[in-house]
Scaffold this motif. Sequence first.
Motif, PDB file in Angstrom:
ATOM      1  N   ALA A 152       4.208   1.076 -13.255  1.00 37.06           N
ATOM      2  CA  ALA A 152       4.634   0.518 -11.954  1.00 37.06           C
ATOM      3  C   ALA A 152       3.688   0.925 -10.797  1.00 37.06           C
ATOM      4  CB  ALA A 152       6.144   0.956 -11.339  1.00 37.06           C
ATOM      5  N   ALA A 153       3.220   2.113 -11.003  1.00 37.34           N
ATOM      6  CA  ALA A 153       2.359   2.496  -9.844  1.00 37.34           C
ATOM      7  C   ALA A 153       1.058   1.679 -10.136  1.00 37.34           C
ATOM      8  CB  ALA A 153       1.741   4.092 -10.305  1.00 37.34           C
ATOM      9  N   LEU A 154       0.305   1.326 -11.075  1.00 38.80           N
ATOM     10  CA  LEU A 154      -0.695   0.779 -11.514  1.00 38.80           C
ATOM     11  C   LEU A 154      -0.477  -0.725 -11.144  1.00 38.80           C
ATOM     12  CD1 LEU A 154      -1.932   1.806 -15.088  1.00 38.80           C
ATOM     13  CD2 LEU A 154      -3.143   2.167 -12.963  1.00 38.80           C
ATOM     14  N   VAL A 155       0.815  -1.454 -11.084  1.00 39.51           N
ATOM     15  CA  VAL A 155       1.097  -2.650 -10.755  1.00 39.51           C
ATOM     16  C   VAL A 155       0.945  -2.890  -9.054  1.00 39.51           C
ATOM     17  CG1 VAL A 155       3.016  -4.382 -10.504  1.00 39.51           C
ATOM     18  CG2 VAL A 155       2.250  -3.465 -12.673  1.00 39.51           C
ATOM     19  N   TYR A 156       1.467  -1.751  -8.694  1.00 35.51           N
ATOM     20  CA  TYR A 156       1.504  -1.762  -7.115  1.00 35.51           C
ATOM     21  C   TYR A 156       0.110  -1.528  -6.482  1.00 35.51           C
ATOM     22  CZ  TYR A 156       6.679  -1.703  -6.807  1.00 35.51           C
ATOM     23  OH  TYR A 156       7.935  -1.973  -6.953  1.00 35.51           O
ATOM     24  N   VAL A 157      -0.803  -0.770  -7.119  1.00 36.30           N
ATOM     25  CA  VAL A 157      -1.928  -0.631  -6.932  1.00 36.30           C
ATOM     26  C   VAL A 157      -2.846  -1.906  -6.926  1.00 36.30           C
ATOM     27  CG1 VAL A 157      -4.348   0.312  -7.376  1.00 36.30           C
ATOM     28  CG2 VAL A 157      -2.115   1.885  -7.356  1.00 36.30           C
ATOM     29  N   ALA A 158      -2.631  -2.703  -8.209  1.00 39.80           N
ATOM     30  CA  ALA A 158      -3.277  -4.108  -8.418  1.00 39.80           C
ATOM     31  C   ALA A 158      -2.673  -4.853  -7.310  1.00 39.80           C
ATOM     32  CB  ALA A 158      -2.853  -4.493  -9.867  1.00 39.80           C
ATOM     33  N   ALA A 159      -1.306  -4.906  -7.231  1.00 36.60           N
ATOM     34  CA  ALA A 159      -1.007  -5.979  -5.916  1.00 36.60           C
ATOM     35  C   ALA A 159      -1.552  -5.563  -4.730  1.00 36.60           C
ATOM     36  CB  ALA A 159       0.369  -5.699  -6.063  1.00 36.60           C
ATOM     37  N   THR A 160      -1.657  -4.502  -4.209  1.00 37.23           N
ATOM     38  CA  THR A 160      -2.372  -4.056  -2.840  1.00 37.23           C
ATOM     39  C   THR A 160      -3.695  -4.548  -2.983  1.00 37.23           C
ATOM     40  OG1 THR A 160      -1.111  -2.116  -2.931  1.00 37.23           O
ATOM     41  CG2 THR A 160      -2.884  -2.242  -1.369  1.00 37.23           C
ATOM     42  N   GLY A 176       0.714  -1.223   0.082  1.00 39.30           N
ATOM     43  CA  GLY A 176      -0.161   0.010  -0.022  1.00 39.30           C
ATOM     44  C   GLY A 176       0.937   1.273  -0.032  1.00 39.30           C
ATOM     45  N   VAL A 177       2.156   1.253   0.738  1.00 37.08           N
ATOM     46  CA  VAL A 177       2.869   2.239   1.016  1.00 37.08           C
ATOM     47  C   VAL A 177       3.496   2.636  -0.513  1.00 37.08           C
ATOM     48  CG1 VAL A 177       4.987   3.267   1.695  1.00 37.08           C
ATOM     49  CG2 VAL A 177       3.339   2.364   3.376  1.00 37.08           C
ATOM     50  N   PHE A 178       3.816   1.497  -0.925  1.00 39.33           N
ATOM     51  CA  PHE A 178       4.443   1.505  -2.519  1.00 39.33           C
ATOM     52  C   PHE A 178       3.444   1.904  -3.473  1.00 39.33           C
ATOM     53  CE2 PHE A 178       8.601   0.225  -3.249  1.00 39.33           C
ATOM     54  CZ  PHE A 178       9.391   0.074  -1.999  1.00 39.33           C
ATOM     55  N   ALA A 179       2.270   1.475  -3.401  1.00 38.33           N
ATOM     56  CA  ALA A 179       1.065   1.892  -4.324  1.00 38.33           C
ATOM     57  C   ALA A 179       0.681   3.392  -4.381  1.00 38.33           C
ATOM     58  CB  ALA A 179      -0.029   1.347  -4.050  1.00 38.33           C
ATOM     59  N   LEU A 180       1.081   4.150  -2.977  1.00 41.91           N
ATOM     60  CA  LEU A 180       0.617   5.312  -2.783  1.00 41.91           C
ATOM     61  C   LEU A 180       1.938   6.259  -3.197  1.00 41.91           C
ATOM     62  CD1 LEU A 180      -1.048   7.536  -1.238  1.00 41.91           C
ATOM     63  CD2 LEU A 180       0.332   7.398   0.734  1.00 41.91           C
ATOM     64  N   TRP A 218      -1.692 -12.525  -8.246  1.00 38.43           N
ATOM     65  CA  TRP A 218      -0.746 -13.315  -9.013  1.00 38.43           C
ATOM     66  C   TRP A 218      -0.171 -12.519 -10.300  1.00 38.43           C
ATOM     67  CZ3 TRP A 218       2.538 -16.787  -8.122  1.00 38.43           C
ATOM     68  CH2 TRP A 218       2.130 -17.901  -7.005  1.00 38.43           C
ATOM     69  N   ALA A 219      -1.095 -11.997 -11.147  1.00 39.40           N
ATOM     70  CA  ALA A 219      -0.930 -11.103 -12.315  1.00 39.40           C
ATOM     71  C   ALA A 219       0.098  -9.933 -11.808  1.00 39.40           C
ATOM     72  CB  ALA A 219      -2.249 -10.682 -12.946  1.00 39.40           C
ATOM     73  N   ALA A 220      -0.354  -9.089 -10.782  1.00 35.74           N
ATOM     74  CA  ALA A 220       0.565  -7.974 -10.422  1.00 35.74           C
ATOM     75  C   ALA A 220       2.031  -8.392  -9.991  1.00 35.74           C
ATOM     76  CB  ALA A 220      -0.184  -7.331  -9.312  1.00 35.74           C
ATOM     77  N   VAL A 221       2.163  -9.264  -9.052  1.00 34.13           N
ATOM     78  CA  VAL A 221       3.622  -9.612  -8.495  1.00 34.13           C
ATOM     79  C   VAL A 221       4.254 -10.439  -9.606  1.00 34.13           C
ATOM     80  CG1 VAL A 221       2.647  -9.848  -6.249  1.00 34.13           C
ATOM     81  CG2 VAL A 221       2.617 -11.860  -7.570  1.00 34.13           C
TER      82      VAL A 221
END
Lengths: 118, 134
Positions: free
Chosen positions: B52-60, B21-25, B75-78
């Motif tokens: 990269a931002a979208l990927v972190y949001v999706a992973a979160t 979440g911190v990385f997404a923000l 799975w797709a995001a990480v």
Amino acid sequence: MDGPLPLVLLVASLLFAAALLVYVVLDRTPDWGLLGFAALIEALTLVLLVVAAVRVGDVDLSGGRLVTLFGYLVAGLVLLPIGFAWSLAERSRGATAVLMVAGLAQAFVVVRVMQVWP
Amino acid sequence: MSRAAASTSSGLGRALVAVYGVFALAATARSLVQLATKAGEAPLAYALSAVAALVYVAATLGLAEVGPSPRRLAWAAVGFELVGVLTVGTLTVVDPELFPDATVWSDYGAGYGWLPLVLPFVGIAWLWHTRARD
């Protein structure tokens, strides 16, 4: 930014994270003392935001750096509340560790504010 | 003995979601500032920051079990994150000119305490650990 406020806030955030590390190790659930500590950090962050807003006209800061500064200050206001909301929904070591992550992120935000301020 | 998939947002997963979440923000905010103030300077680097931002949001969201099929999203995001940090990390080491402005994945995330390199491995290990078993 000069003056003791950012430094006090940085030390407080790191102490908060360190306290949480002890809680995680001992597997203790967060208590009212921690919540009070977080409220103090939150209040100091709000003061820092106000001080920055008042004094920003006197310094040479423009465009991207100005947006960055206030972006970090606003992030500093939301990190701990979101961290507590996410953490307190569950009682586990991992949930307590969420607050440690929030405290470290808070410290990082303060460091960035100090760096961006000219 | 078969066992249903465990929650990815419970226990250790709760802390992992917080880090993501911190990385997404951070990545989202950084990307918005870059695109709003100096989009023309380094289009490739800034487009990459946005991805990269979208990927972190999706992973979160995936790990926090938000949405219709969060495990698949996670799975797709990480997975994308791992490929991204390895590819961009290698490219920036081999040819630093390619990305004139730093992204979160430059030099394997060295500028962010190597966390961008460590996170996808932890994420994949956690998804594997909590999977359904038969």
